[in-house]
Design a protein around this motif. Structure first.
Motif, PDB file in Angstrom:
ATOM      1  N   PHE A 145     -62.907 105.695   1.189  1.00  0.00           N
ATOM      2  CA  PHE A 145     -62.700 106.149   2.571  1.00  0.00           C
ATOM      3  C   PHE A 145     -63.959 105.823   3.358  1.00  0.00           C
ATOM      4  O   PHE A 145     -65.057 106.239   2.987  1.00  0.00           O
ATOM      5  N   LEU A 146     -63.807 105.077   4.434  1.00  0.00           N
ATOM      6  CA  LEU A 146     -64.952 104.715   5.279  1.00  0.00           C
ATOM      7  C   LEU A 146     -64.693 105.218   6.692  1.00  0.00           C
ATOM      8  O   LEU A 146     -63.537 105.358   7.109  1.00  0.00           O
ATOM      9  N   ASP A 147     -65.766 105.437   7.409  1.00  0.00           N
ATOM     10  CA  ASP A 147     -65.638 105.941   8.775  1.00  0.00           C
ATOM     11  C   ASP A 147     -66.730 105.278   9.599  1.00  0.00           C
ATOM     12  O   ASP A 147     -67.912 105.362   9.254  1.00  0.00           O
ATOM     13  N   THR A 148     -66.346 104.600  10.671  1.00  0.00           N
ATOM     14  CA  THR A 148     -67.345 103.841  11.441  1.00  0.00           C
ATOM     15  C   THR A 148     -68.363 104.736  12.133  1.00  0.00           C
ATOM     16  O   THR A 148     -69.390 104.239  12.600  1.00  0.00           O
ATOM     17  N   THR A 149     -68.075 106.043  12.195  1.00  0.00           N
ATOM     18  CA  THR A 149     -69.042 106.930  12.872  1.00  0.00           C
ATOM     19  C   THR A 149     -70.125 107.428  11.931  1.00  0.00           C
ATOM     20  O   THR A 149     -71.053 108.113  12.367  1.00  0.00           O
ATOM     21  N   THR A 150     -70.013 107.110  10.648  1.00  0.00           N
ATOM     22  CA  THR A 150     -71.026 107.592   9.706  1.00  0.00           C
ATOM     23  C   THR A 150     -72.170 106.595   9.592  1.00  0.00           C
ATOM     24  O   THR A 150     -72.007 105.395   9.870  1.00  0.00           O
ATOM     25  N   ALA A 151     -73.327 107.108   9.178  1.00  0.00           N
ATOM     26  CA  ALA A 151     -74.546 106.290   9.165  1.00  0.00           C
ATOM     27  C   ALA A 151     -74.470 105.170   8.129  1.00  0.00           C
ATOM     28  O   ALA A 151     -75.018 104.086   8.335  1.00  0.00           O
ATOM     29  N   ASP A 152     -73.796 105.441   7.024  1.00  0.00           N
ATOM     30  CA  ASP A 152     -73.797 104.424   5.959  1.00  0.00           C
ATOM     31  C   ASP A 152     -72.624 103.452   6.080  1.00  0.00           C
ATOM     32  O   ASP A 152     -72.356 102.690   5.157  1.00  0.00           O
ATOM     33  N   PHE A 153     -71.909 103.469   7.223  1.00  0.00           N
ATOM     34  CA  PHE A 153     -70.716 102.623   7.324  1.00  0.00           C
ATOM     35  C   PHE A 153     -71.007 101.150   7.096  1.00  0.00           C
ATOM     36  O   PHE A 153     -70.345 100.472   6.317  1.00  0.00           O
ATOM     37  N   GLU A 154     -72.035 100.643   7.796  1.00  0.00           N
ATOM     38  CA  GLU A 154     -72.293  99.201   7.743  1.00  0.00           C
ATOM     39  C   GLU A 154     -72.558  98.755   6.307  1.00  0.00           C
ATOM     40  O   GLU A 154     -72.055  97.725   5.864  1.00  0.00           O
ATOM     41  N   THR A 155     -73.340  99.543   5.592  1.00  0.00           N
ATOM     42  CA  THR A 155     -73.640  99.204   4.191  1.00  0.00           C
ATOM     43  C   THR A 155     -72.358  99.182   3.353  1.00  0.00           C
ATOM     44  O   THR A 155     -72.105  98.249   2.583  1.00  0.00           O
ATOM     45  N   ALA A 156     -71.548 100.225   3.534  1.00  0.00           N
ATOM     46  CA  ALA A 156     -70.325 100.323   2.732  1.00  0.00           C
ATOM     47  C   ALA A 156     -69.344  99.214   3.091  1.00  0.00           C
ATOM     48  O   ALA A 156     -68.686  98.622   2.214  1.00  0.00           O
ATOM     49  N   PHE A 157     -69.244  98.890   4.384  1.00  0.00           N
ATOM     50  CA  PHE A 157     -68.298  97.862   4.813  1.00  0.00           C
ATOM     51  C   PHE A 157     -68.730  96.481   4.316  1.00  0.00           C
ATOM     52  O   PHE A 157     -67.907  95.682   3.862  1.00  0.00           O
ATOM     53  N   THR A 158     -70.029  96.223   4.395  1.00  0.00           N
ATOM     54  CA  THR A 158     -70.541  94.948   3.895  1.00  0.00           C
ATOM     55  C   THR A 158     -70.266  94.811   2.398  1.00  0.00           C
ATOM     56  O   THR A 158     -69.880  93.741   1.918  1.00  0.00           O
ATOM     57  N   ALA A 159     -70.438  95.912   1.672  1.00  0.00           N
ATOM     58  CA  ALA A 159     -70.161  95.885   0.237  1.00  0.00           C
ATOM     59  C   ALA A 159     -68.677  95.613  -0.016  1.00  0.00           C
ATOM     60  O   ALA A 159     -68.308  94.847  -0.909  1.00  0.00           O
ATOM     61  N   LEU A 160     -67.829  96.230   0.806  1.00  0.00           N
ATOM     62  CA  LEU A 160     -66.384  96.008   0.671  1.00  0.00           C
ATOM     63  C   LEU A 160     -66.039  94.536   0.904  1.00  0.00           C
ATOM     64  O   LEU A 160     -65.271  93.923   0.160  1.00  0.00           O
ATOM     65  N   LEU A 161     -66.656  93.955   1.941  1.00  0.00           N
ATOM     66  CA  LEU A 161     -66.401  92.547   2.275  1.00  0.00           C
ATOM     67  C   LEU A 161     -66.825  91.611   1.154  1.00  0.00           C
ATOM     68  O   LEU A 161     -66.196  90.591   0.915  1.00  0.00           O
ATOM     69  N   SER A 162     -67.928  91.964   0.497  1.00  0.00           N
ATOM     70  CA  SER A 162     -68.474  91.010  -0.472  1.00  0.00           C
ATOM     71  C   SER A 162     -68.093  91.358  -1.902  1.00  0.00           C
ATOM     72  O   SER A 162     -68.544  90.697  -2.835  1.00  0.00           O
ATOM     73  N   ALA A 163     -67.231  92.385  -2.069  1.00  0.00           N
ATOM     74  CA  ALA A 163     -66.814  92.753  -3.432  1.00  0.00           C
ATOM     75  C   ALA A 163     -66.185  91.545  -4.121  1.00  0.00           C
ATOM     76  O   ALA A 163     -65.333  90.876  -3.556  1.00  0.00           O
ATOM     77  N   LYS A 164     -66.644  91.287  -5.318  1.00  0.00           N
ATOM     78  CA  LYS A 164     -66.100  90.164  -6.071  1.00  0.00           C
ATOM     79  C   LYS A 164     -64.853  90.672  -6.783  1.00  0.00           C
ATOM     80  O   LYS A 164     -64.905  91.499  -7.673  1.00  0.00           O
ATOM     81  N   ARG A 165     -63.684  90.160  -6.336  1.00  0.00           N
ATOM     82  CA  ARG A 165     -62.452  90.715  -6.869  1.00  0.00           C
ATOM     83  C   ARG A 165     -61.909  89.900  -8.024  1.00  0.00           C
ATOM     84  O   ARG A 165     -61.018  90.330  -8.723  1.00  0.00           O
ATOM     85  N   GLU A 166     -62.446  88.710  -8.187  1.00  0.00           N
ATOM     86  CA  GLU A 166     -61.822  87.839  -9.169  1.00  0.00           C
ATOM     87  C   GLU A 166     -62.828  87.418 -10.223  1.00  0.00           C
ATOM     88  O   GLU A 166     -63.932  87.010  -9.903  1.00  0.00           O
ATOM     89  N   ASP A 167     -62.427  87.569 -11.449  1.00  0.00           N
ATOM     90  CA  ASP A 167     -63.193  87.003 -12.542  1.00  0.00           C
ATOM     91  C   ASP A 167     -62.753  85.565 -12.684  1.00  0.00           C
ATOM     92  O   ASP A 167     -61.634  85.309 -13.110  1.00  0.00           O
ATOM     93  N   SER A 168     -63.595  84.614 -12.298  1.00  0.00           N
ATOM     94  CA  SER A 168     -63.202  83.220 -12.501  1.00  0.00           C
ATOM     95  C   SER A 168     -63.862  82.727 -13.770  1.00  0.00           C
ATOM     96  O   SER A 168     -65.041  82.397 -13.761  1.00  0.00           O
ATOM     97  N   PRO A 169     -63.120  82.682 -14.854  1.00  0.00           N
ATOM     98  CA  PRO A 169     -63.711  82.180 -16.085  1.00  0.00           C
ATOM     99  C   PRO A 169     -64.106  80.715 -15.881  1.00  0.00           C
ATOM    100  O   PRO A 169     -63.439  79.985 -15.149  1.00  0.00           O
ATOM    101  N   ASP A 170     -65.199  80.313 -16.462  1.00  0.00           N
ATOM    102  CA  ASP A 170     -65.639  78.932 -16.275  1.00  0.00           C
ATOM    103  C   ASP A 170     -64.896  78.035 -17.251  1.00  0.00           C
ATOM    104  O   ASP A 170     -65.271  77.889 -18.409  1.00  0.00           O
ATOM    105  N   VAL A 171     -63.811  77.472 -16.762  1.00  0.00           N
ATOM    106  CA  VAL A 171     -62.967  76.642 -17.615  1.00  0.00           C
ATOM    107  C   VAL A 171     -63.154  75.171 -17.271  1.00  0.00           C
ATOM    108  O   VAL A 171     -62.378  74.331 -17.705  1.00  0.00           O
ATOM    109  N   ASP A 172     -64.212  74.877 -16.499  1.00  0.00           N
ATOM    110  CA  ASP A 172     -64.346  73.529 -15.956  1.00  0.00           C
ATOM    111  C   ASP A 172     -64.501  72.460 -17.039  1.00  0.00           C
ATOM    112  O   ASP A 172     -63.917  71.379 -16.938  1.00  0.00           O
TER     113      ASP A 172
END
Lengths: 433, 433
Positions: B4-31
């Motif tokens: 749960f995030l709220d733009t009026t809270t002090a830590d919003f920017e940090t939390a939102f940036t973390a959400l944006l950059s969360a690595k959602r995919e394990d890309s196994p190196d199969v190259d």
């Protein structure tokens, strides 16, 4: 001398296939080095870019001097002769006039079920343009990359151009100013691509990177693809000229040499329905190679990759052209429009003997960034579209949802995606209540 | 529970940036594995594909059985229920109607200097479509990939769909038949991509490959890029819903779950200007997660990557949406059209509460192959354009060459490309004689 091929000979197919698959480019495997450079820029930002520029370009920078200041740009630009300035301005005007016509329209319509559908085009917010330094620093390429971006409506357009040993090409800066570029950084190589893609303290990241470069730049673009958009990975330039005997052999020879002089890996091919004319062009090339300034490069390209192919007739020429899928295709024949209809795969077609390919490099109007290495089979030259993206739009009314919702529900069930189906069903249930 | 995030809270920017950059995919190196597979298929053709299919799909094939025969296809297709068939046919019709409108016009014009300029669109000659086998084998994706190709005018359209242990999805074959696919090969993985890109004795090569796939398929597509064209490398699916309090929380919960059920790496985000509504949706999700068939997958996605963000007002929601650049964007607000104008970066926008995203997956008409992982900043969903390429056209008259040729010559000189200038000069000299 180039290769001479003739479609009536028994070994033609073998020789032509070999010509098509000739490996013209030595791609050194720089991928590991590039991966390290990108990681370094991501970790250390400005300082990594500064260190790498000192190492590769022998140039000491600070965060404050990464970008050219407006005063520096003005100072360099003042050195350009009025004739060069006028030439760049006319070229820019013609390129802009052509690319403005590429802006695609938005569309919205309401279908018989009451669904409103459509799409909307929007510009990429920020784009970065790579411009090689040194010998291959072409102001015309600045125009060809930057103008479509600005026509598309890109808010912020940054250029990265290395200045090894501090050497600046004033024409590149002038071309950038004419095209409306917003920021010019004096950095190059994989470090410039990494800085544009990921950003540093001083350089804000962009969304799309275009422009040619060496093996390091190409490998870096491939690596950042996905994080940002990239244009094609360009290979050495190519021209195919289809010419009948009613041409001046010297004109055709010069057209072939105008590609060959780019790069020893460039390729120039002539297809003609008259063997004697092909021979005359080859002789004209030899004559020109005695005096051309870039005769070493052009001569090597012509010797190693050039070809003169004699065909039975023009339809056969078109068929071969489709297998070559050339970047540039010149049709120096009596009825070039008709022949062009049969040439399905080409980046750019130049019609008739008064349209040398060099016109297209500078002032014709169409873009000179074109698909190489047979990729005209599936890709296009740079355009306004490269700096736009499309958002699709859908709006259902209750009636439209009633009409097509059950079909969506059925397909969701057949794909075992229950929540998909329920998201439609919950709405239908209320509407049917 | 999601974040749960709220733009009026002090830590919003940090939390939102973390959400944006969360690595959602394990890309196994199969190259490295993929490189070997591609080399093997290039070297041994059919036999390599047959051996790899025996190894990975536990299926024994011969060159004769690489492709489904028309009789086999008819036999499988006969198993499809009339309701499923009707649903696929309606979906196909609506998708075709939408994509037909995407066909871009050719243009030619003559400018004041007498230069005739323009461009011409043409279809890729042959395209290959990858369809995953097993669980993620979606007939709707066959329609979404194949119909734009056929609308574009692709001559030859081949599908590769693995059938592990010989298990065939009849709906996939029916969708292929409805869409007009020409060839269907029962092969998958990197070996299928290599066969489509380079060809084998039995499988002719194609020019463009599209369609989703696992890590091996994605790595193979990246490797063959350049030899053939590819579409985007798709990541896990995402939805952003912007909803005000005048919505049924259960509807919104189901919309969020319809993404989450795709994949534990999928991401569903709600932005609302009413914290209590956000809470109500989160509760509705928990309730649905008790019974959904795919509750394990959907629950993991929601727990690990889901978010409910409370904003001050809708303009703030649009600004966050532009930073997320979502694949799917649902606007469940009173005036969705106005809000949509401020949402610049999104693959597809669904307007109003009667347009659940699932409609777009199946029957809306727009394509459901859309840019993921923030790439809507610079790229678009699949369209007819992906199967077309543009050839630019130029024709100079003697007068036009006289008007603009000297400028080309000047610029060629400034770039030290002598032959370029001479190819123009030789013609001008004769015209001025």
């Amino acid at each position: 001398m180039p290769q001479f091929l003739d479609t009536t000979t028994a070994d033609f197919e073998t020789a032509f296939t070999a010509l098509l698959s000739a490996k013209r480019e030595d791609s050194p495997d720089v991928d590991a080095i590039v991966a390290d450079i990108i990681a370094d820029v991501r970790a250390r930002g400005d300082q990594a870019v500064i260190d790498l520029t000192a190492k590769f370009d022998r140039l000491e920078l600070t965060p404050e001097t990464l970008a050219f200041s407006p005063e520096e740009i003005a100072e360099h630009v003042a050195q350009v002769s009025p004739a060069d300035r006028a030439a760049l301005e006319l070229a820019a005007e013609r390129i802009r006039a052509y690319h403005v016509r590429q802006m695609p329209p938005n569309q919205t319509w309401t279908d018989p079920d009451g669904a409103t559908l459509g799409w909307r085009w929007g510009a990429v917010a920020a784009a970065g343009l790579y411009v090689p330094g040194g010998l291959a620093s072409y102001p015309s390429s600045v125009l060809m990359n930057a103008i479509p971006a600005k026509v598309a409506g890109v808010d912020r357009l940054a250029i990265a151009v290395p200045t090894p040993d501090g050497v600046v090409n004033p024409l590149v800066l002038l071309a950038a100013r004419i095209a409306g570029v917003d920021e010019i950084y004096r950095i190059g190589g994989a470090q410039a691509i990494a800085a544009l893609a990921y950003g540093t303290e001083t350089i804000p990241p962009v969304d799309k990177i275009t422009g040619p470069g060496n093996a390091f730049v190409a490998a870096a673009k491939r690596r950042v693809f996905g994080k940002v958009g990239i244009d094609m990975i360009a290979g050495p330039s190519e021209i195919l000229v289809i010419a009948d005997k009613d041409n001046d052999p010297d004109w055709i020879a010069l057209d072939l040499m105008s590609q060959a002089e780019h790069d020893a890996s460039a390729q120039s091919i002539l297809i003609t329905d008259d063997a004697a004319f092909g021979q005359a062009v080859a002789e004209a090339v030899e004559a020109r190679l005695q005096t051309l300034e870039r005769r070493e490069i052009a001569g090597a390209s012509w010797r190693d990759f050039g070809a003169v192919i004699t065909v039975r007739d023009l339809p056969e020429a078109a068929a071969l052209s489709n297998r070559i899928a050339p970047e540039h295709l010149e049709l120096c024949v009596a009825d070039p429009e008709t022949l062009a209809e049969d040439c399905r795969h080409a980046g750019a077609i130049f019609l008739g003997q008064f349209t040398p390919e060099a016109i297209g490099d500078y002032v014709g109007g169409p873009n000179h960034v074109l698909p190489t290495a047979r990729s005209a089979r599936f890709s296009s030259g740079l355009s306004v579209m490269d700096f736009l993206k499309r958002t699709t739009l859908s709006k259902m009314t209750p009636a439209a949802l009633k009409a097509i919702g059950p079909t969506a529900e059925r397909l969701a069930q057949s794909e075992s995606l229950e929540a998909h189906g329920l998201s439609v069903r919950a709405r239908l249930d209320q509407l049917n209540r």
